[in-house]
Scaffold this motif. Structure first.
Motif, PDB file in Angstrom:
ATOM      1  N   MET A  77       0.829  -1.200   0.000  1.00  0.00           N
ATOM      2  CA  MET A  77       0.000   0.000   0.000  1.00  0.00           C
ATOM      3  C   MET A  77       0.862   1.248   0.000  1.00  0.00           C
ATOM      4  O   MET A  77       2.049   1.206   0.334  1.00  0.00           O
ATOM      5  N   GLN A  78       0.260   2.363  -0.336  1.00  0.00           N
ATOM      6  CA  GLN A  78       0.998   3.623  -0.390  1.00  0.00           C
ATOM      7  C   GLN A  78       1.582   3.988   0.973  1.00  0.00           C
ATOM      8  O   GLN A  78       2.695   4.506   1.060  1.00  0.00           O
ATOM      9  N   ARG A  79       0.838   3.702   2.050  1.00  0.00           N
ATOM     10  CA  ARG A  79       1.342   4.049   3.381  1.00  0.00           C
ATOM     11  C   ARG A  79       2.551   3.209   3.787  1.00  0.00           C
ATOM     12  O   ARG A  79       3.297   3.588   4.679  1.00  0.00           O
ATOM     13  N   ALA A  80       2.781   2.085   3.100  1.00  0.00           N
ATOM     14  CA  ALA A  80       3.929   1.245   3.426  1.00  0.00           C
ATOM     15  C   ALA A  80       5.243   1.968   3.162  1.00  0.00           C
ATOM     16  O   ALA A  80       6.228   1.767   3.880  1.00  0.00           O
ATOM     17  N   ALA A  81       5.268   2.799   2.126  1.00  0.00           N
ATOM     18  CA  ALA A  81       6.493   3.545   1.818  1.00  0.00           C
ATOM     19  C   ALA A  81       6.809   4.530   2.941  1.00  0.00           C
ATOM     20  O   ALA A  81       7.981   4.775   3.259  1.00  0.00           O
ATOM     21  N   ARG A  82       5.764   5.101   3.570  1.00  0.00           N
ATOM     22  CA  ARG A  82       5.994   6.029   4.670  1.00  0.00           C
ATOM     23  C   ARG A  82       6.425   5.302   5.939  1.00  0.00           C
ATOM     24  O   ARG A  82       7.267   5.796   6.693  1.00  0.00           O
ATOM     25  N   LEU A  83       5.868   4.108   6.159  1.00  0.00           N
ATOM     26  CA  LEU A  83       6.149   3.380   7.389  1.00  0.00           C
ATOM     27  C   LEU A  83       7.413   2.525   7.300  1.00  0.00           C
ATOM     28  O   LEU A  83       8.169   2.416   8.262  1.00  0.00           O
ATOM     29  N   GLY A  84       7.626   1.896   6.146  1.00  0.00           N
ATOM     30  CA  GLY A  84       8.714   0.934   6.030  1.00  0.00           C
ATOM     31  C   GLY A  84       9.768   1.257   4.998  1.00  0.00           C
ATOM     32  O   GLY A  84      10.701   0.477   4.814  1.00  0.00           O
ATOM     33  N   GLY A  85       9.643   2.395   4.322  1.00  0.00           N
ATOM     34  CA  GLY A  85      10.641   2.750   3.331  1.00  0.00           C
ATOM     35  C   GLY A  85      10.378   2.114   1.977  1.00  0.00           C
ATOM     36  O   GLY A  85       9.355   1.464   1.754  1.00  0.00           O
ATOM     37  N   VAL A  86      11.316   2.287   1.086  1.00  0.00           N
ATOM     38  CA  VAL A  86      11.202   1.832  -0.297  1.00  0.00           C
ATOM     39  C   VAL A  86      12.078   0.606  -0.505  1.00  0.00           C
ATOM     40  O   VAL A  86      13.193   0.531   0.018  1.00  0.00           O
ATOM     41  N   VAL A  87      11.566  -0.358  -1.246  1.00  0.00           N
ATOM     42  CA  VAL A  87      12.351  -1.541  -1.583  1.00  0.00           C
ATOM     43  C   VAL A  87      13.485  -1.119  -2.513  1.00  0.00           C
ATOM     44  O   VAL A  87      13.243  -0.562  -3.596  1.00  0.00           O
ATOM     45  N   GLN A  88      14.722  -1.370  -2.101  1.00  0.00           N
ATOM     46  CA  GLN A  88      15.888  -0.923  -2.847  1.00  0.00           C
ATOM     47  C   GLN A  88      16.438  -2.028  -3.742  1.00  0.00           C
ATOM     48  O   GLN A  88      16.493  -3.194  -3.346  1.00  0.00           O
ATOM     49  N   ALA A  89      16.857  -1.645  -4.948  1.00  0.00           N
ATOM     50  CA  ALA A  89      17.413  -2.614  -5.895  1.00  0.00           C
ATOM     51  C   ALA A  89      18.682  -3.264  -5.351  1.00  0.00           C
ATOM     52  O   ALA A  89      18.906  -4.461  -5.525  1.00  0.00           O
ATOM     53  N   ASN A  90      19.521  -2.466  -4.656  1.00  0.00           N
ATOM     54  CA  ASN A  90      20.765  -3.019  -4.110  1.00  0.00           C
ATOM     55  C   ASN A  90      20.478  -4.093  -3.069  1.00  0.00           C
ATOM     56  O   ASN A  90      21.151  -5.124  -3.004  1.00  0.00           O
ATOM     57  N   GLY A  91      19.470  -3.852  -2.224  1.00  0.00           N
ATOM     58  CA  GLY A  91      19.108  -4.844  -1.224  1.00  0.00           C
ATOM     59  C   GLY A  91      18.592  -6.123  -1.851  1.00  0.00           C
ATOM     60  O   GLY A  91      18.932  -7.222  -1.407  1.00  0.00           O
ATOM     61  N   CYS A  92      17.778  -5.996  -2.890  1.00  0.00           N
ATOM     62  CA  CYS A  92      17.285  -7.181  -3.594  1.00  0.00           C
ATOM     63  C   CYS A  92      18.433  -7.964  -4.221  1.00  0.00           C
ATOM     64  O   CYS A  92      18.449  -9.194  -4.195  1.00  0.00           O
ATOM     65  N   ALA A  93      19.403  -7.237  -4.775  1.00  0.00           N
ATOM     66  CA  ALA A  93      20.553  -7.897  -5.398  1.00  0.00           C
ATOM     67  C   ALA A  93      21.364  -8.674  -4.375  1.00  0.00           C
ATOM     68  O   ALA A  93      21.854  -9.771  -4.650  1.00  0.00           O
ATOM     69  N   GLU A  94      21.507  -8.118  -3.166  1.00  0.00           N
ATOM     70  CA  GLU A  94      22.248  -8.804  -2.117  1.00  0.00           C
ATOM     71  C   GLU A  94      21.563 -10.100  -1.690  1.00  0.00           C
ATOM     72  O   GLU A  94      22.204 -11.018  -1.176  1.00  0.00           O
ATOM     73  N   LEU A  95      20.259 -10.178  -1.905  1.00  0.00           N
ATOM     74  CA  LEU A  95      19.512 -11.386  -1.567  1.00  0.00           C
ATOM     75  C   LEU A  95      19.337 -12.318  -2.760  1.00  0.00           C
ATOM     76  O   LEU A  95      18.609 -13.298  -2.692  1.00  0.00           O
ATOM     77  N   GLY A  96      20.012 -12.003  -3.863  1.00  0.00           N
ATOM     78  CA  GLY A  96      19.979 -12.889  -5.014  1.00  0.00           C
ATOM     79  C   GLY A  96      19.038 -12.466  -6.104  1.00  0.00           C
ATOM     80  O   GLY A  96      18.854 -13.192  -7.088  1.00  0.00           O
ATOM     81  N   GLY A  97      18.427 -11.289  -5.972  1.00  0.00           N
ATOM     82  CA  GLY A  97      17.537 -10.799  -7.013  1.00  0.00           C
ATOM     83  C   GLY A  97      18.327 -10.226  -8.183  1.00  0.00           C
ATOM     84  O   GLY A  97      19.535 -10.042  -8.118  1.00  0.00           O
ATOM     85  N   ALA A  98      17.622  -9.942  -9.267  1.00  0.00           N
ATOM     86  CA  ALA A  98      18.257  -9.380 -10.457  1.00  0.00           C
ATOM     87  C   ALA A  98      17.278  -8.415 -11.113  1.00  0.00           C
ATOM     88  O   ALA A  98      16.062  -8.559 -10.973  1.00  0.00           O
TER      89      ALA A  98
END
Length: 253
Positions: A77-98
């Protein structure tokens, strides 16, 4: 934001045998061979400080249940960005994402979130769907949970329901997990260690529960592995341990 997904026919393989192995023998045995696809799996952050760990554990599960080129859809939800921040590409990459293997959908409210989740689960081309929920989410009652479960079973796409600041309630989930942040083992040169989680299987349908593991995420093999920390072990008084554990178990029942 409008997300258009094209429904596809699911795998002809019976859903009962479509399981993802964590890579930890005791955990896979407790799950009857691994985590079932085409089911709902709830992941609760134990405390507010555990939000990032719960999200990392959910993403690790999603990537592990995927083929290497599979796509994960993350709904929030939109309020998630205010409460929990934005999902970062670098963080996803560190967990094996691409790049290109993760889509993020942002919707205005809980009802829109649930509608988007049902639509997404009807698309068997997705490897997994993660739904990020904050607070009680009263709209996610047992009827809505069953609707999501039916969509997941029909397509074979797993739904990882990530819950923050929430107390477990009855649902149609196959498993329910609690995630707590855990210290990692330092790498050579005292570099930060790899992501580590303390996880408890609070509940599962037709299987054992109340079991706990300390897991670290192997992004290259896309598997979790069990780990222990070296050093002194502090023993808590028996009455305190029993009281704490019992309280959590009763709450999760």
């Amino acid at each position: 934001m409008r997300i258009v997904l094209t429904p596809m026919h699911g795998s002809a393989e019976p859903l009962e045998v479509c399981r993802h192995q964590f890579g930890v023998a005791s955990l896979d045995a407790a799950l009857g061979g691994g985590l079932m696809r085409g089911r709902i799996h709830e992941i609760y952050a134990a405390e507010s400080d555990d939000l990032a760990s719960a999200a990392g554990f959910a993403l690790g599960m999603a990537k592990g249940m995927n083929d290497p080129q599979g796509t994960v859809l993350w709904l929030r939800m939109q309020r998630a960005a205010r409460l929990g921040g934005v999902v970062q590409a670098n963080g996803c990459a560190e967990l094996g994402g691409a790049p290109g293997q993760m889509l993020v959908g942002v919707v205005p409210d809980v009802m829109a979130l649930l509608r988007a989740a049902v639509d997404a689960l009807r698309c068997a081309a997705l490897g997994a769907v993660v739904v990020e929920g904050w607070g009680a989410m009263r709209e996610l009652d047992l009827t809505a949970s069953r609707r999501l479960a039916l969509a997941a079973e029909k397509s074979g796409v797993p739904l990882l329901l990530l819950r923050y600041d929430a107390v477990p309630v009855p649902s149609a989930a196959q498993t329910r997990w609690q995630v707590t942040s855990a210290p990692s083992l330092a790498l050579p040169g005292n570099a930060p260690g790899i992501p580590t989680f303390d996880v408890t299987l609070l509940r599962q349908r037709s299987g054992p529960c109340g079991l706990s593991w300390r897991l670290e995420w192997d992004r290259d093999r896309r598997l979790f592995r069990e780990t222990t920390l070296s050093g002194a072990v502090v023993s808590f008084p028996a009455d305190r341990t029993t009281a704490d554990t019992g309280g959590k178990d009763r709450q999760a029942a």
